[in-house]
Scaffold this motif. Structure first.
Motif, PDB file in Angstrom:
ATOM      1  N   GLN A 169       1.176  -1.216   0.059  1.00 49.84           N
ATOM      2  CA  GLN A 169       0.380  -0.039   0.257  1.00 49.84           C
ATOM      3  C   GLN A 169       0.873   1.069   0.083  1.00 49.84           C
ATOM      4  OE1 GLN A 169      -3.579  -0.664   0.011  1.00 49.84           O
ATOM      5  NE2 GLN A 169      -3.284   0.839  -0.741  1.00 49.84           N
ATOM      6  N   VAL A 202       2.421   1.837  -3.573  1.00 48.63           N
ATOM      7  CA  VAL A 202       1.091   2.155  -4.345  1.00 48.63           C
ATOM      8  C   VAL A 202       0.942   4.002  -3.964  1.00 48.63           C
ATOM      9  CG1 VAL A 202      -1.647   2.633  -5.649  1.00 48.63           C
ATOM     10  CG2 VAL A 202       0.067   0.071  -4.979  1.00 48.63           C
ATOM     11  N   GLY A 227       2.803   7.252  -5.397  1.00 51.03           N
ATOM     12  CA  GLY A 227       2.003   6.830  -6.566  1.00 51.03           C
ATOM     13  C   GLY A 227       1.345   8.147  -6.631  1.00 51.03           C
ATOM     14  N   VAL A 228       0.184   7.563  -5.574  1.00 48.78           N
ATOM     15  CA  VAL A 228      -1.329   8.494  -5.578  1.00 48.78           C
ATOM     16  C   VAL A 228      -1.248   9.866  -4.860  1.00 48.78           C
ATOM     17  CG1 VAL A 228      -3.207   8.495  -4.642  1.00 48.78           C
ATOM     18  CG2 VAL A 228      -3.074   6.951  -5.200  1.00 48.78           C
ATOM     19  N   TYR A 243       3.547   2.168  -8.962  1.00 53.55           N
ATOM     20  CA  TYR A 243       2.400   1.703  -9.010  1.00 53.55           C
ATOM     21  C   TYR A 243       2.404  -0.292  -9.424  1.00 53.55           C
ATOM     22  CZ  TYR A 243      -1.327   4.814  -9.343  1.00 53.55           C
ATOM     23  OH  TYR A 243      -2.536   5.933  -8.302  1.00 53.55           O
ATOM     24  N   GLY A 294       4.463  -1.718  -6.426  1.00 48.91           N
ATOM     25  CA  GLY A 294       3.240  -1.919  -5.977  1.00 48.91           C
ATOM     26  C   GLY A 294       2.685  -3.908  -5.910  1.00 48.91           C
ATOM     27  N   ASP A 295       2.594  -3.487  -7.534  1.00 48.92           N
ATOM     28  CA  ASP A 295       1.704  -5.103  -7.596  1.00 48.92           C
ATOM     29  C   ASP A 295       3.357  -6.188  -7.361  1.00 48.92           C
ATOM     30  OD1 ASP A 295      -0.074  -4.232  -8.490  1.00 48.92           O
ATOM     31  OD2 ASP A 295       0.353  -4.698 -10.865  1.00 48.92           O
TER      32      ASP A 295
END
Lengths: 334, 295
Positions: B215, B218, B221-222, B277, B280-281
């Motif tokens: 998290q 990710v 990035g957000v 992202y 994170g994946d």
């Protein structure tokens, strides 16, 4: 019998099932009026179908669940009402091995920490002494020292159960609660673990509360057997007597379902097939809980609860067939 | 077990959790590239004063709004400053901003999330209703309101973004803590006599950490995207500092004269956010529990 190590009297465990907007809160009585004793070094097996409350008994004895009534004495001390620190202090006397060795070991810990944890938590050992003792415990259950830095996921089910046992005997408990401890293992592994348990009992003199649904396994290890049905003990007694001369119709039915490893005998055997399923503990039948499926059901069974009556050969059964005090009760010759 | 088997087992023995993670992470090609890119970017940002071809603030009014050339790889802006150097320096601000926002979100999200998941009952209810209220707010309005109240600065903008991201951390921690607290090994820990504090520190925390890493990646990035948006609107980085979003915001005014002005910082945002992202994946796949039982 000397003073019992564990004495359980009228144990009752009730779960509250929270209702919703339109459903009322319901009470599930998982264990109802259960009493038994375990002598030091003795093995008591509690057997029954799933849903008969046997695992709940184990968890209540371990004080992982709050009993709603009844008393539990361990080693002469009343442990029913202990909480927090006081409860933690008596924990070393009773330890537990869980059914599923895949979920009972913390995946983030190496084996040395898993097995050493009880010693650390109770301040029994540290440093080099701890390592030496963990090594000894692993050897005791048949695992080499080189396993110490590995993670649980690297082991097979049988090895994990050995690790769980090593951890459970680390504090030299007087009572080990084994909740379906071999049920998740395949048959050859089961035998290895059962032999290990036998060895530990003769070496360390630990008493076992052995919870199982498998009568074949129980016959090998138990001194005494208690048969549960719908949260009650319907029959209890010495293992030999239970297996050779079961008194309660439910015990008879259970025993008839155990396969015999001889095809000829197996084929000629009379199986007692019980109609229907075990009733829901949310709506237990009135009278004797077994009357809905009993092949010998009588009128009295539907209204009154039979008391425990002593049986020849030891133990007791809660069935009107043996209760001479009730009119119409006929004592069967078996 | 025979001697030979024992020897074999000894050879293939012990793989620490970290090494197992690394072995599995190495198989995540895209995530590896993403990580490589982010490390390069971070190093470039860190050593920007030495790496950048020009000073990002030196103006050259003879050469304004030039297209990319050998002298100025990314062209020059409306004041004749080198866009390539400015993009590199802006990476410092953008990365730092993302880091700040995620850190703030972690600090306000994780502890109450764990508390809600472990305490349950009315504590859980109280925390979750508060979180619901926060999540029901339109995010951009809330961010603008916070910046308006605290004054426009990058740190204030990132406080706003951090607050907005915190409910997801909170919910994640609550859910994971609840699941872990019901694991048999936690019950087993209680049965040997571990205290509540010991169980939380030794058994629950180590097992809720890995979903958190996914998290964090990710959300970096957000947060970067949110920072770009706020800076574009002028609510984030203030001159002379410049983040990628702020560069796009300023360049936007000259879009008809020099379209390249927004392309490079815009591309930097897109690629960096994508890298977070993808990382994170990859982390999720390498840490994932479902594939842990490979045997």
């Amino acid at each position: 019998m000397s003073t019992p190590l564990l004495s359980v009297r009228d144990l009752e465990v009730t779960f509250r099932l929270r209702g919703g907007l339109l459903r009322p809160t319901r009470l599930l009585r998982a264990v109802n009026g259960v009493s038994f004793d375990i002598a030091p070094g003795e093995t008591l097996a509690v057997v029954g179908e799933s849903g008969s409350g046997k695992s709940t008994i184990a968890r209540a004895v371990m004080r992982l669940l709050e009993p709603s009534s009844g008393r539990i004495h361990l080693d002469g001390d009343d442990v029913t009402a202990l909480k927090g620190e006081a409860l933690r202090r008596i924990r070393p006397k009773l330890q537990m091995v869980f059914q599923d060795p895949y979920s009972s070991l913390d995946p983030s810990m190496i084996i040395a920490d898993v097995v050493g944890e009880p010693l650390v938590v109770h301040g029994r050992a540290r440093g080099a002494d701890l390592e030496r003792r963990v090594q000894g415990l692993l050897e005791h259950v048949g695992l080499g020292r080189y396993h110490m830095n590995r993670y649980p996921y690297e082991f097979s089910g049988g090895q994990r159960q050995r690790i769980a046992i090593a951890r459970a005997i680390a504090l030299e408990p007087k009572l080990l609660v084994l909740d379906e401890a071999v049920s998740a293992l395949d048959v050859s592994t089961q035998n290895q673990i059962l032999n290990l348990l036998e060895d530990l009992r003769s070496e360390l003199g630990i008493a076992y509360l052995f919870i199982s649904h498998d009568l074949g396994v129980v016959e090998h290890i138990a001194d005494r057997v208690a048969v549960t049905y719908l949260g009650r003990i319907v029959e209890e007694g010495p293992a030999e007597r239970i297996f050779s001369a079961p008194a309660h119709p439910y015990t008879e039915a259970l025993l008839s379902a155990v396969p015999v490893p001889n095809p000829r005998i197996q084929r000629s055997r009379q199986r007692i097939v019980l109609p229907g399923d075990i009733p829901s503990p949310l709506a237990p039948p009135a009278g004797c809980p077994f009357h809905t499926r009993c092949p010998h059901v009588m009128d009295v069974c539907k209204t009154a609860m039979p008391a425990h009556t002593p049986i020849d050969g030891g133990g007791s059964a809660a069935c009107f067939l043996h209760d001479t005090g009730v009119a119409g009760g006929t004592r069967r010759a078996s | 077990m025979s001697e030979a088997a024992a020897g074999l087992e000894q050879l293939g023995a012990s793989e620490s959790a970290r090494r197992r993670f690394l072995r599995r992470f190495r198989k995540q090609r895209p995530a590896l590239y993403a990580l490589g890119f982010l490390v390069l970017l971070a190093l470039g940002a860190l050593f920007a004063p030495w790496v950048a071809p020009y000073d990002p603030l030196t103006q050259n009014l003879d050469r304004v709004l030039e297209s990319p050339s050998w002298d100025h790889w990314f062209g020059t802006d409306e004041l004749g400053r080198d866009v390539a150097s400015r993009t590199l320096f802006a990476a410092r601000i953008s990365l730092m901003a993302a880091f700040q926002a995620v850190l703030i979100a972690l600090v306000i999200g994780v502890p109450p999330g764990l508390l809600a998941g472990l305490a349950g009952g009315w504590v859980d209810n109280l925390i979750m209703r508060f979180t619901d209220a926060l999540m029901a707010f339109p995010p951009l309005i809330l961010a603008v309101a916070i910046v308006a109240a605290l004054g426009p600065s990058l740190t204030n903008a990132m406080i706003a973004v951090g607050i907005l991201l915190s409910p997801t951390f909170l919910r994640l921690m609550r859910g994971t803590a609840m699941a872990v607290a019901h694991e048999t090994y936690v019950e087993a820990a209680r049965s040997i006599g571990c205290s509540q504090g010991w169980i939380i520190v030794r058994h629950i925390l180590p097992n809720v950490i890995s979903p958190l890493f996914v998290q964090i990646s990710v959300f970096a990035g957000v947060a970067m995207l949110a920072e770009a948006g706020l800076s574009f609107l002028g609510l984030g980085a203030q001159p002379p500092d410049s983040s990628w979003g702020a560069m796009v915001g300023r360049g936007f005014r000259y879009i008809s004269l020099s379209p390249s002005l927004i392309v490079f910082p815009g591309l930097a945002i897109a690629v960096t956010v994508l890298a977070f992202y993808v990382l994170g994946d990859g982390l999720r796949d390498a840490l994932g529990r479902e594939v842990r039982r490979e045997d």
